[in-house]
Design a protein around this motif. Structure first.
Motif, short mmCIF file in Angstrom:
data_model
loop_
_atom_site.label_atom_id
_atom_site.label_comp_id
_atom_site.label_asym_id
_atom_site.label_seq_id
_atom_site.Cartn_x
_atom_site.Cartn_y
_atom_site.Cartn_z
N TRP A 67 0.84 -1.21 0.00
CA TRP A 67 0.00 0.00 0.00
C TRP A 67 0.87 1.25 0.00
CZ3 TRP A 67 0.04 3.80 3.72
CH2 TRP A 67 -0.92 4.80 3.57
N ARG A 68 1.88 1.29 0.83
CA ARG A 68 2.75 2.47 0.93
C ARG A 68 3.43 2.76 -0.40
NH1 ARG A 68 7.60 5.07 2.40
NH2 ARG A 68 7.65 6.02 4.48
N ASN A 69 3.99 1.73 -1.01
CA ASN A 69 4.71 1.92 -2.27
C ASN A 69 3.79 2.37 -3.40
OD1 ASN A 69 7.12 1.17 -1.09
ND2 ASN A 69 7.07 -0.93 -1.83
N THR A 70 2.52 1.99 -3.32
CA THR A 70 1.58 2.32 -4.38
C THR A 70 0.97 3.71 -4.22
OG1 THR A 70 1.00 -0.02 -4.62
CG2 THR A 70 -0.54 1.58 -5.56
N PHE A 71 0.67 4.12 -2.99
CA PHE A 71 -0.14 5.31 -2.80
C PHE A 71 0.56 6.48 -2.10
CE2 PHE A 71 -3.15 1.76 -3.09
CZ PHE A 71 -3.93 2.20 -4.15
N ALA A 72 1.62 6.24 -1.35
CA ALA A 72 2.29 7.33 -0.63
C ALA A 72 3.31 8.01 -1.55
CB ALA A 72 2.96 6.81 0.63
N GLU A 73 3.20 9.31 -1.67
CA GLU A 73 4.10 10.06 -2.55
C GLU A 73 4.64 11.28 -1.80
OE1 GLU A 73 3.49 10.73 -6.99
OE2 GLU A 73 2.79 12.64 -6.16
N PRO A 74 5.96 11.49 -1.83
CA PRO A 74 6.52 12.66 -1.13
C PRO A 74 6.26 13.96 -1.87
CG PRO A 74 8.26 11.44 -2.26
CD PRO A 74 6.99 10.63 -2.42
N CYS A 75 6.05 15.03 -1.10
CA CYS A 75 6.02 16.39 -1.65
C CYS A 75 7.35 17.04 -1.28
CB CYS A 75 4.85 17.17 -1.04
SG CYS A 75 3.22 16.52 -1.49
N ASN A 76 7.32 18.27 -0.83
CA ASN A 76 8.54 18.96 -0.39
C ASN A 76 8.52 19.12 1.12
OD1 ASN A 76 9.50 19.39 -3.06
ND2 ASN A 76 8.07 21.11 -3.27
N ASN A 77 9.69 19.40 1.68
CA ASN A 77 9.80 19.74 3.10
C ASN A 77 9.23 18.66 4.02
OD1 ASN A 77 10.86 22.29 2.36
ND2 ASN A 77 8.78 23.07 2.06
N GLY A 78 9.43 17.41 3.64
CA GLY A 78 9.02 16.31 4.49
C GLY A 78 7.56 15.95 4.41
N TYR A 80 4.11 14.31 2.86
CA TYR A 80 3.67 13.19 2.04
C TYR A 80 2.19 13.35 1.76
CZ TYR A 80 7.78 10.09 2.46
OH TYR A 80 9.03 9.53 2.36
N ARG A 81 1.77 12.78 0.63
CA ARG A 81 0.34 12.73 0.32
C ARG A 81 -0.01 11.31 -0.07
NH1 ARG A 81 -1.64 13.02 -4.94
NH2 ARG A 81 -0.06 12.88 -6.57
N LEU A 114 2.40 13.09 6.48
CA LEU A 114 0.97 13.20 6.20
C LEU A 114 0.31 14.25 7.08
CD1 LEU A 114 0.11 9.41 5.81
CD2 LEU A 114 0.18 11.10 3.98
N TRP A 115 0.70 14.30 8.35
CA TRP A 115 0.11 15.29 9.26
C TRP A 115 0.53 16.71 8.86
CZ3 TRP A 115 -3.74 16.78 11.65
CH2 TRP A 115 -3.72 17.70 12.71
N LEU A 116 1.76 16.87 8.44
CA LEU A 116 2.20 18.19 7.97
C LEU A 116 1.42 18.60 6.72
CD1 LEU A 116 6.07 17.85 8.46
CD2 LEU A 116 4.50 19.27 9.81
N TYR A 117 1.17 17.64 5.82
CA TYR A 117 0.39 17.91 4.61
C TYR A 117 -1.03 18.33 5.01
CZ TYR A 117 -1.71 16.96 -0.02
OH TYR A 117 -2.37 17.05 -1.22
N LYS A 131 -10.24 18.22 -0.73
CA LYS A 131 -9.58 17.74 -1.95
C LYS A 131 -8.48 18.71 -2.37
CE LYS A 131 -11.70 15.44 -5.32
NZ LYS A 131 -12.49 15.12 -6.56
N ILE A 132 -7.32 18.13 -2.71
CA ILE A 132 -6.13 18.92 -3.05
C ILE A 132 -5.54 18.40 -4.36
CG2 ILE A 132 -3.87 19.72 -2.23
CD1 ILE A 132 -6.22 20.44 -0.36
N GLU A 133 -5.11 19.32 -5.21
CA GLU A 133 -4.38 18.96 -6.42
C GLU A 133 -2.90 18.89 -6.07
OE1 GLU A 133 -3.44 17.68 -10.03
OE2 GLU A 133 -5.53 18.09 -9.46
N GLY A 134 -2.34 17.71 -6.17
CA GLY A 134 -0.92 17.52 -5.90
C GLY A 134 -0.53 17.96 -4.51
N CYS A 135 0.50 18.78 -4.44
CA CYS A 135 1.02 19.26 -3.16
C CYS A 135 0.77 20.75 -2.95
CB CYS A 135 2.52 18.98 -3.08
SG CYS A 135 2.98 17.25 -3.28
N THR A 136 -0.12 21.34 -3.77
CA THR A 136 -0.16 22.81 -3.79
C THR A 136 -1.53 23.46 -3.72
OG1 THR A 136 -0.15 22.79 -6.22
CG2 THR A 136 1.99 22.93 -5.11
N THR A 137 -2.58 22.88 -4.33
CA THR A 137 -3.77 23.68 -4.62
C THR A 137 -5.04 23.04 -4.08
OG1 THR A 137 -2.70 24.39 -6.68
CG2 THR A 137 -5.06 24.81 -6.45
#
Length: 477
Positions: A67-78, A80-81, A114-117, A131-137
């Protein structure tokens, strides 16, 4: 971890760039592998209910890492989404599910990210925009209450597991979020759980958001038991009213409901206007199962028994289909979905029939999926069944930092061959292993920091270990 290769032509003056890139990849690889190596599981015994005895040694680790390898993706500054159905997007529900999974897996890097995100995208009320687009919007405004509930409880687990002395104060954040939920996501004066901070209440609520086990924990943790116990009581009243008002078959609550149990007229956009047991309501048995295995609540047991009766009426777990009318007519019979099967498997822990419980786990394990919702819930259900969704407020909850922990640790459990017992201190102790019928099988005196018991010749099933007068359930795979 996925590795993508492409053929490239190295131009002489770019050679150093590719060498640097290669070593950067190696550094990332080693870091990722180190984090996966930190993953561990408690496989705890619940105070109530029957857990499967047919869980293989690596099942929970494998489902989590996949599950982690499939769905967890890093953004910036630590940060994850968790990737949603549209993989460029994330939803608050998925972030909170990821927090639950990562904290119970001892995956602190992912949990913190995830909590920081979540915190990066809160609205004026302090809840994550859904709902969020990527790591920004932000592309979907305001909160979804189930996300807040799962995130708040995950923060409690984090506080008990890792303590709150680091960069993130889990205790403070948990208490803050619980207060926000009370203020903005519980209807004032009625104790009805709202589906979000900006809408709903008595005219529209979502039964699959009801988490009475969490509510009881929130009450203890925040010293507000009267309020949160009232929310739990109201949740059961709505569930029962929904079943009664709509002459529902067995446990089949509707996706959406008014507080009096009748259908809401505010969710015309939902499948069947929210009147079916579909992809929202499917989670309800899992929510009630948690209340039962943590607290032994009789209302949870009653609802779970309806689930068990429904499974038996269909002919078993392999005959559960994704979605039903409240009258019990299957919506889809062309495929199976762990979203539904796993929730019923979780409810089965109320049963005393070990074979029935084991069958539920087997069917869930045999329903892998690549879909975000099904794969995530499948992992959550497998955690729940294996004792890896324990009540963090129980006194014997283990802290990896050693502040609140038992005098010893028993592992692995379930066990295939050798059972290990490690002690904090060395002194004379008596370890006794009994069969489920009370027959003494092993009697061993130890005076060391570790002991190893050979269970390889024993049949699969439940056994009980007694150490210094305390008994513990052991599951032999």
């Amino acid at each position: 971890m996925r590795i993508y290769w492409e053929r490239i032509k190295i131009i002489p003056n770019m050679k150093n760039y590719y060498i640097l890139t290669f070593f950067t990849y190696l550094l990332f690889s080693f870091t990722a592998n180190a984090q996966i190596a930190a993953v561990s599981f408690e496989n705890a015994d619940y105070q109530f209910g029957t857990q499967p005895t047919n869980i293989s040694t690596n099942d929970i680790y494998d489902v989590y890492v996949s599950w982690r390898n499939t769905f967890a993706e890093p953004c910036n500054n630590g940060r994850y989404r968790i990737k949603f159905d549209t993989s460029s997007q994330s939803v608050s529900e998925g972030i909170a599910y990821g927090m639950l999974l990562s904290v119970y897996a001892n995956d602190k890097e992912l949990f913190d990210g995830l909590w920081l995100y979540y915190q990066d995208f809160v609205n004026a009320n302090g809840v994550m925009n859904w709902k969020i687009e990527g790591c920004t919007t932000v592309i979907g405004n305001n909160g979804a209450t189930d996300a807040e509930l799962d995130a708040a409880y995950a923060l409690i687990v984090a506080d008990k597991k890792w303590e709150s002395t680091g960069a993130i104060n889990y205790e403070s954040d948990a208490l803050s979020l619980i207060s926000i939920i009370k203020t903005h996501e519980v209807e004032n004066g009625t104790n009805v759980l709202k589906p979000g901070d900006a809408w709903g209440g008595s005219n529209t609520t979502n039964p699959s958001y009801f988490a009475p086990g969490y509510f009881r924990a929130f009450g203890v943790y925040s010293n507000d038991t009267a309020f949160w116990n009232a929310v739990a009581t109201t949740s059961y009243a709505i569930l029962n009213a929904n079943l009664s008002q709509n002459n529902a078959s067995y446990n089949l609550v509707s996706d959406w409901s008014k507080a009096d149990g009748t259908y809401s007229n505010e969710v015309s956009w939902a499948y069947d206007q929210g009147r079916s047991y579909y992809y929202d309501a499917a989670r309800t048995p899992w929510r009630m199962a948690i209340d039962y295995v943590w607290y032994g609540d009789t209302q949870a047991a009653a609802y779970n028994q309806l689930c068990i009766d429904f499974v038996n009426a269909q002919g078993g777990f392999n005959e559960i289909y994704p979605g039903y009318s409240q009258a019990g007519v299957a919506i889809n019979t062309g495929y199976k979905d762990a979203t539904f099967t796993g929730a019923y498997s979780s409810a089965a822990m109320t049963s005393i029939n070990q074979s029935f419980v084991n069958n539920g786990y087997s069917e869930l394990k045999n329903q892998p999926t690549a879909a975000y919702f099904g794969a995530t819930l499948r992992a959550i259900y497998m955690f729940a069944l294996s004792g890896n969704m324990y009540n963090a407020l129980e006194e014997n909850t283990l802290s990896v930092n050693g502040t609140v922990q038992n005098e010893f640790k028993i592992f692995p459990n379930p066990v295939l061959d050798y059972l290990n017992v490690s002690f904090k201190t060395s002194k004379a102790r008596v370890i006794t292993l009994y069969s489920i019928n009370g027959q003494q099988l092993i009697l061993k005196t130890v005076n060391a920091l570790e002991a190893k018991l050979d269970l390889s010749e024993f049949n699969s099933g439940i056994y009980f270990m007694n150490i210094d007068g305390e008994s513990y359930k052991i599951i032999k795979s």
